[in-house]
Design an enzyme around this catalytic site. Structure first.
Site, PDB file in Angstrom:
ATOM      1  N   GLY C 236       0.804  -1.223   0.000  1.00 29.52           N
ATOM      2  CA  GLY C 236       0.000   0.000   0.000  1.00 29.52           C
ATOM      3  C   GLY C 236       0.835   1.270   0.000  1.00 29.52           C
ATOM      4  O   GLY C 236       2.068   1.227   0.127  1.00 29.52           O
ATOM      5  N   HIS C 237       0.166   2.395  -0.108  1.00 31.93           N
ATOM      6  CA  HIS C 237       0.886   3.671  -0.186  1.00 31.93           C
ATOM      7  C   HIS C 237       1.614   3.987   1.126  1.00 31.93           C
ATOM      8  O   HIS C 237       1.133   3.698   2.199  1.00 31.93           O
ATOM      9  CB  HIS C 237      -0.013   4.832  -0.602  1.00 31.93           C
ATOM     10  CG  HIS C 237      -1.275   5.003   0.153  1.00 31.93           C
ATOM     11  ND1 HIS C 237      -2.169   5.992  -0.163  1.00 31.93           N
ATOM     12  CD2 HIS C 237      -1.814   4.330   1.176  1.00 31.93           C
ATOM     13  CE1 HIS C 237      -3.191   5.911   0.650  1.00 31.93           C
ATOM     14  NE2 HIS C 237      -3.007   4.914   1.461  1.00 31.93           N
TER      15      HIS C 237
END
Lengths: 348, 348, 348
Positions: C236-237
């Site tokens: 994920g970011h």
């Protein structure tokens, strides 16, 4: 690009405390922001960040005397931030017009101001809406319709007859309209059930990278307006997802599941086939949903149970060794009691 | 296309009750069917659907007097449906011949009637079997062999030396022959073990979209004839899967697992490395398999245990709070008993 | 290619027992090896294999009198094997130079000896390091930097501004730099938070097939030097992974998780957002990590708990039906005791 704090406040319906005339050149986190940038303060947990930030301005929920530069009071600072970040975000890089390196079937209809990169394949009778952008390696099957201002990143495959709405974003590597996984057993072999339906994706949907949405066996697999799917999500054939739902990465939805609007599904959730997931249901990460969930239901665990019950059960699971000890202890004490009582009976 | 009910009945070895001469133009579900279509009735649960359907004809397991139009009695109505649906399904759209926009190594062998779309890369000494279809963005490495009538959807990558059988279907975005995940630790760094084996996929296998099948470290990763893999499935290096097995979406099989024939593996199942999964085993969705399963074994849960045991254990898991209460209650009562008995002893 | 046993021993810092002059043409498993090949014996479990192997030479940890051909004594036979296998492994097939079928922006910088296959897109101001190989269908966005001798397999997408180090391997179909999954709710609709950060992948990282690494909302998502990700992994970011970590297939890491160095994460693990995973932590397959893990922590299960506790709890989970029986039995006996005691009290 620069905007005055006044313009920004107007855009998000906020009230400036400080100098409306200062110019803002970008957005950033409290930690990362410097002069000329605007940030947001949403939550007391970030009080320290607010004190230390070098941002020129901050979105706040109520005026905060501890911040000495400029403030914009808004009802939802994070939302204001997201909207203004959208103004400053660099535009998606567009190929100028239709690349000669693309193959666009002569029967297809290409809207105004469409950007088609090289090595995009567009099949027979496809329709590409005004302003859409198709990156390299995108495959658009026969009769597919792509809506206006829709954005399709590299190496996405959209197979024949699927319908994609306006302002949809499909991230790289995703596959829309692959065959649903349907077979009938004939002795030991699996006979394929032809998958002749479609996928329909409504306006404002976002599909993450390397996700898969299978076409229906018959009829359609349908993703409702505004729903957001993360990366590596699996959507089986004939699934329906309502509007404004959220499906986090690596979740998998089996065939013919019917999901209501505004449902939130955590990462790596699995949902068994043919279930009904009521609107606004929430499913915790990694849950395995084996039966339908009523509207507003909140579930966790495998098999998924109501979240409150899960919390108590899960904490007891890790205490099973103690439970077992307590049980053993009771058994010993019981035996002792029984012996004593038996002894007394024999005495008496 | 239209077929008479007689032709259809002959094709599936069925017996017509009604008019053999009526013409059928397609298949559909009981709900969706209209005049000119044939549907199927497999199960009493759909009794209501049978009453209401507008289909002209229905496959039934035994004659059903409640349906007043035409019937075809077959041993397995769903199977008859699947087979006839195959007759009516639109053919896969083929590029006429070999696109000039493809790159086909001069040393490769391309069979008769092969369809190669633009931007397909075919490496040295590759062999493409008669009637195969390769969609745009397909990469075929050196010495790969693709069987007859095999269908490879867009953006599939098949790396060097892999062997793909006849009538195989590989859906968009899948990767066949990526390196297995093998390293040896050297202090804190990971030294790559070269993966020099291959992947062999036998006839009639279907691989879903965005799935990954890693090449063997040495030897081969092998998918047996007729096995069907769904989307986003991970098959590690040196895995062997027998014939006619089913692997549902997002399942992951670690390296060197040996799986028998006709195994059914649910969605999001994980299997630890080097295990043996006996033929006809069934593994419930999301199970985490940490030890081998005997032939015919049925397991659920993480760690996976026999399914019957799992059902009882899982239902007790959600009742752990009650179990805990009962335990507490017993402890209190025990204490009371012990005190009373002690009191008596002291009295006596 | 052939190497003398002397050359091989020197390369891995080993000691030859037997004839240094024999020539070796390849590596293989004990089972698979034939004359002219070298294998390794690491573990008593393979004692039988050592007896039966037809290998001309074997890496051993200590001299083994039972093997009558040539031996190379090394501290870590498997490591020696991996290193020597690397010498014999066929080189990655390189396209000679820059294909005219690629599109390389004139402002980009292409190093010496780069191999670019057809249908590779290289955006504005991109930099491709010396000796890199880019397979067909690779998309390189504007301002991306690819390090020296980095290998990017077919149909990989690397979006604008991402930084890829030297000697990185990215397997087919992976997506680097897709938008992080970030929205703010505005009533029932989800407003996208622009994802304007990047992904940075350091030297010697390997990314499996069809994995996804999202760009940061702000700042960077960062994969440390030497870390290896398997297939179908989701990052994920704003995730940070330290050096030399291992992430097995289908694991998913939520946004802003901070992972230390030399962490090992099993297949299908899920990690909730914003957690800290200490260095050298180990997370068992399918675990669901809901809170931070201290350095060196070893956890299993969902929700993840210390591994030792998990082992005891998991074994009790499958014995819950017996626990329940024991509880019932105690309840009956307790009732009997209570009745008897009550009887006695009434008698007395």
């Amino acid at each position: 690009m620069e905007l005055s704090l006044r313009e920004i406040a107007q855009f998000v319906d906020g009230r400036v405390i400080g100098d409306e005339g200062i110019m803002i050149a970008g957005v950033n986190s409290l930690d990362g922001a410097g002069p000329g940038e605007i940030s947001f303060f949403a939550d007391r947990r970030y009080k320290e960040g607010l004190k230390k930030t070098k941002a020129s301005a901050v979105f706040v929920p109520i005026e905060d005397p501890s911040f000495k530069r400029h403030q914009v009071v808004v009802s939802n600072p994070e939302l204001a931030y997201a909207k203004v970040a959208g103004l400053f975000a660099p535009p998606v890089p567009r190929y100028p017009g239709l690349s000669e390196g693309a193959i666009i079937h002569e029967s297809s209809e290409i809207g105004e101001n469409v950007s088609i990169y090289p090595w995009v394949y567009i099949g027979k009778d496809a329709v590409i809406g005004e302003g859409a952008v198709l990156f390299p390696g995108v495959f658009i099957g026969h009769r597919v319709r792509i809506g206006k201002e829709t954005l399709i990143y590299p190496n996405v495959t959209i197979l024949h007859d699927c319908l994609i709405g306006d302002k949809v974003i499909i991230h790289a590597g995703s596959v829309i309209g692959s065959d649903g996984f349907g077979y009938v057993r004939d002795g030991s072999t699996s006979v394929k059930i032809p998958q002749t339906g479609i996928v329909q994706i409504d306006d404002h949907v976002e599909v993450g990278a390397n996700s898969c949405i299978d076409r229906a066996a018959l009829g359609k697999t349908w993703i409702g307006r505004g729903t957001k799917l993360d990366n590596l999500v699996q959507v089986g054939h004939n699934v329906v997802i309502g509007e404004d739902s959220i499906v986090v990465a690596q979740a998998g939805i089996s065939g013919s599941v019917n999901i209501g609007r505004e449902v939130i599904m955590g990462g790596q959730v699995g949902i068994a086939d043919h279930l009904e997931i009521g609107e606004r249901a929430m499913i915790a990460p990694q849950a395995g949903v084996a039966k339908s969930i009523p509207p507003g239901g909140v579930v966790s665990g495998t098999p998924a149970i109501p979240h409150r019950l899960y919390l108590r059960a899960a904490s007891l699971m890790s205490r099973l060794p103690q439970l077992n000890e307590r049980l053993r202890d009771l058994e010993k004490r019981m035996e002792r009691q029984e012996k004593e009582n038996l002894g007394k009976q024999e005495q008496s």
